[in-house]
Design a protein around this motif. Sequence first.
Motif, PDB file in Angstrom:
ATOM      1  N   HIS A  30       1.214  -1.162   0.261  1.00 34.99           N
ATOM      2  CA  HIS A  30       0.239  -0.170   0.003  1.00 34.99           C
ATOM      3  C   HIS A  30       0.783   1.261  -0.024  1.00 34.99           C
ATOM      4  N   GLN A  81       2.440   2.268  -3.624  1.00 38.13           N
ATOM      5  CA  GLN A  81       2.131   2.243  -4.583  1.00 38.13           C
ATOM      6  C   GLN A  81       1.092   3.498  -3.759  1.00 38.13           C
ATOM      7  N   ALA A 100      -3.093   0.547  -8.632  1.00 37.73           N
ATOM      8  CA  ALA A 100      -2.028   0.348  -9.797  1.00 37.73           C
ATOM      9  C   ALA A 100      -2.004   0.371 -10.874  1.00 37.73           C
ATOM     10  N   GLY A 113      -0.590  -6.997  -7.000  1.00 40.93           N
ATOM     11  CA  GLY A 113      -0.915  -5.441  -6.621  1.00 40.93           C
ATOM     12  C   GLY A 113      -2.036  -5.117  -6.361  1.00 40.93           C
TER      13      GLY A 113
END
Length: 145
Positions: free
Chosen positions: A80, A83, A88, A111
């Motif tokens: 988390h 990203q 993503a 992801g």
Amino acid sequence: MSGSELLPQALFEALKTCSKCRETKPDTAFHQNGEGGRRSKCRDCRAKTEKRRPRTALERRGPDLLRKYGITVEQYDAMHDAQGGRCAICGDVPAAGLALDHCHNTGKPRGLLCKLCNLGIGHFRDRADLLTAAAAYLSHHAPTA
């Protein structure tokens, strides 16, 4: 003075046995349910249960993350953070949180995606060729300015 004034009030209360601790208590020791009755566990037992229950959706999912995908909540948190809390694919920061996308063949996490992107690639059966064809289709039929 009537006869009822001489009797203790407790004799007029309904009694109920808790399904958890098995103690018999006045019905006022039980929360009301939505049907006009009382819950099966007393207030004390319900309070103990509530304290043990995980508070956030991610805490509740922790055991599932480990069992289904082999990752811990801490590993999810690291994904988390890596990203930036964004999907993503589309880059949105959904209020509902991010879903853990995974390969359906290996079970390996790929992801974190928003709900719409996760459902979208699922509807394309995780096939890159179908997604590429869909992108070409949309480009071909894009409105002209």
